[in-house]
Design an enzyme around this catalytic site. Structure first.
Site, short mmCIF file in Angstrom:
data_model
loop_
_atom_site.label_atom_id
_atom_site.label_comp_id
_atom_site.label_asym_id
_atom_site.label_seq_id
_atom_site.Cartn_x
_atom_site.Cartn_y
_atom_site.Cartn_z
N ALA A 32 0.67 -1.14 0.02
CA ALA A 32 -0.02 -0.07 0.25
C ALA A 32 0.95 1.25 0.01
O ALA A 32 0.91 1.93 1.00
CB ALA A 32 -1.13 -0.19 1.12
N LEU A 33 1.86 1.27 -1.02
CA LEU A 33 2.96 2.20 -0.93
C LEU A 33 2.42 3.50 -1.32
O LEU A 33 1.51 3.93 -1.98
CB LEU A 33 3.84 1.90 -1.87
CG LEU A 33 4.51 0.41 -1.81
CD1 LEU A 33 5.61 0.47 -2.80
CD2 LEU A 33 5.13 0.13 -0.60
N HIS A 34 3.00 4.56 -0.44
CA HIS A 34 2.95 6.10 -0.81
C HIS A 34 4.18 6.72 -0.67
O HIS A 34 5.25 5.95 -1.05
CB HIS A 34 1.96 6.64 0.41
CG HIS A 34 2.51 6.15 1.80
ND1 HIS A 34 3.81 6.74 2.22
CD2 HIS A 34 1.91 5.61 2.88
CE1 HIS A 34 3.92 6.15 3.42
NE2 HIS A 34 2.92 5.52 3.91
N GLY A 36 5.97 8.34 1.19
CA GLY A 36 6.86 8.00 2.14
C GLY A 36 7.56 6.98 2.02
O GLY A 36 8.95 6.82 2.19
N HIS A 37 7.12 5.69 1.57
CA HIS A 37 7.79 4.51 1.20
C HIS A 37 8.70 4.72 0.10
O HIS A 37 10.03 4.25 0.18
CB HIS A 37 6.83 3.64 0.71
CG HIS A 37 5.87 2.94 1.69
ND1 HIS A 37 4.53 2.99 1.62
CD2 HIS A 37 6.09 2.37 2.90
CE1 HIS A 37 4.04 2.63 2.68
NE2 HIS A 37 4.98 2.03 3.44
N GLN A 61 2.65 -9.51 13.50
CA GLN A 61 2.79 -8.44 14.10
C GLN A 61 1.46 -7.67 14.29
O GLN A 61 1.33 -6.42 14.95
CB GLN A 61 3.82 -7.31 13.43
CG GLN A 61 3.18 -6.72 12.15
CD GLN A 61 4.31 -6.02 11.50
OE1 GLN A 61 5.48 -6.48 10.79
NE2 GLN A 61 4.30 -4.69 11.43
N GLY A 148 11.95 4.07 8.46
CA GLY A 148 11.44 5.47 8.65
C GLY A 148 11.29 5.78 10.04
O GLY A 148 10.95 5.18 11.16
N ASP A 151 7.82 5.42 12.13
CA ASP A 151 7.70 4.35 13.45
C ASP A 151 8.94 4.19 14.12
O ASP A 151 10.02 3.43 14.15
CB ASP A 151 7.63 3.01 12.58
CG ASP A 151 6.33 3.01 11.56
OD1 ASP A 151 5.34 2.87 12.22
OD2 ASP A 151 6.45 3.14 10.60
N ARG A 188 -2.74 3.75 6.14
CA ARG A 188 -4.12 3.67 6.80
C ARG A 188 -4.77 4.95 6.45
O ARG A 188 -6.07 4.93 6.90
CB ARG A 188 -3.95 3.54 8.24
CG ARG A 188 -3.36 2.14 8.75
CD ARG A 188 -3.63 1.77 10.14
NE ARG A 188 -3.11 0.52 10.58
CZ ARG A 188 -2.00 0.27 10.72
NH1 ARG A 188 -0.92 0.82 10.51
NH2 ARG A 188 -1.71 -1.06 11.11
P1 AMP Z 1 4.96 0.04 6.39
O1 AMP Z 1 4.72 -0.41 5.10
O2 AMP Z 1 3.86 0.86 7.16
O3 AMP Z 1 5.57 -1.13 7.44
O4 AMP Z 1 6.31 1.01 6.32
C1 AMP Z 1 7.40 0.54 5.70
C2 AMP Z 1 8.64 1.55 6.07
O5 AMP Z 1 8.16 2.82 5.69
C3 AMP Z 1 8.89 1.63 7.55
O6 AMP Z 1 10.25 1.73 7.64
C4 AMP Z 1 8.11 3.03 7.81
O7 AMP Z 1 8.69 3.55 9.15
C5 AMP Z 1 8.40 3.77 6.77
N1 AMP Z 1 7.24 4.78 6.27
C6 AMP Z 1 6.03 4.92 6.73
N2 AMP Z 1 5.36 5.89 6.54
C7 AMP Z 1 6.33 6.82 6.24
C8 AMP Z 1 6.21 8.25 5.85
N3 AMP Z 1 5.28 8.82 5.91
N4 AMP Z 1 7.46 8.63 5.69
C9 AMP Z 1 8.83 8.13 5.64
N5 AMP Z 1 8.65 6.82 5.84
C10 AMP Z 1 7.51 5.96 6.19
#
Ligand code: AMP
Length: 284
Positions: A32-34, A36-37, A61, A148, A151, A188
């Protein structure tokens, strides 16, 4: 971009890169990439020669079954976004590839790092997170790992895990990418209603004033600020605070004053309607 679903294919693809002397960067995600990813992918590309991104919604998790069921899954558009930024390899394993019946996962003792904030609200979450990150690192064996600041507690726990493993992997903390109105990007966010989405930026507007040392002086202690912020957030329609914490970023234990020299973070978790959101800022 190579798209790989099995461990055997992953191992041979990465072996070929290593034989060419390439430095491998790894960005684990739950999809569900955005943007930030995508920023993590770009940082990996700047610092390494070959970037691997994994998409895996890790069941171990999630302490809330509904959250796992409702977690957005958007594999096709994720692959498009990764190909568009020239990510080298996307690894999309099944649960069976990650957790074969004979897998033995090590147990790590993270002590108080894992009992505060998210650890308190989401029992078992960090054990599951560490399990999957350990397994993925075993499979990918990267030179550098990109995670990131969003988290922050997860980052700190992975840092400790790498220390406990005596791992040579470089762990890189990547800054939080935000929407124009300040809301931290999150997979989310798409599940917020229009009204909730319009209220959500209050989380960051509450946090960002703390970066200003003059603003902090309005509050005699971190506790006084926490009371103020909790009240403001709870007064927002549909929002309820799980925690507002001000912690030392190394120990994640609460700070009782503003003046010591340690790097600090204010971390917030709220529920907004059915959605749980987290955010943080760093300051000294
Ligand atoms: P997730 O898919 O939520 O497990 O996130 C994967 C990685 O992307 C983790 O290292 C997160 O901390 C990072 N991440 C999530 N949201 C953001 C954001 N808004 N900006 C930068 N990194 C992010």
């Amino acid at each position: 971009m190579q798209l790989i679903r099995t461990n055997a294919t992953l191992l041979s693809a990465l072996q070929a890169q290593r034989q060419q002397g390439k430095r491998i960067g790894f960005v684990p995600t739950m999809g569900a990439l955005h943007q930030g990813h995508i920023s993590l992918i770009r940082i990996s590309q700047q610092q390494t020669d070959f970037t691997v991104c994994s998409l895996f919604v890790n069941p171990t998790q999630f302490n809330d079954k509904k959250d796992l069921e409702n977690y957005p899954r958007t594999e096709a558009s994720d692959c498009e976004a990764l190909a568009a930024v020239n990510c080298d390899l996307v690894y999309i394993p099944t649960v069976e590839e990650i957790y074969p019946p004979d897998l033995i996962s090590p147990h790590f003792d993270f002590g108080e790092l894992a009992t505060v904030m998210e650890g308190k609200m989401r029992p078992g979450h960090f054990a599951g997170m560490a399990q999957v990150v350990h397994r993925l690192l075993d499979l990918v064996n990267p030179d550098a790992l990109f995670m990131g600041q969003k988290d922050l507690q997860q980052f700190t726990i992975v840092k400790r895990m790498l220390q406990l493993m005596n791992s040579p992997i470089d762990l890189v903390c990547c800054p939080i990418v935000r929407e124009n109105d300040g809301l931290a990007m999150s997979s989310r966010n798409v599940r917020l209603t229009t009204t909730e989405r319009s209220l959500a930026p209050i989380i960051y507007s509450t946090l960002k004033s703390l970066k200003d040392p003059n603003y902090r002086l309005h509050f005699a202690t971190p506790t006084a600020y926490i009371e103020h912020a909790t009240k403001a957030l709870n007064e927002t329609n549909g929002m309820s605070v799980e925690y507002v914490s001000i912690v030392d970023t190394t120990t994640l234990q609460a700070c009782d004053n503003w003046t010591n020299s340690a790097e600090k973070a204010c971390c917030i978790a709220v529920r907004l309607g059915a959605i749980r959101l987290i955010d943080n800022v760093l300051f000294k």
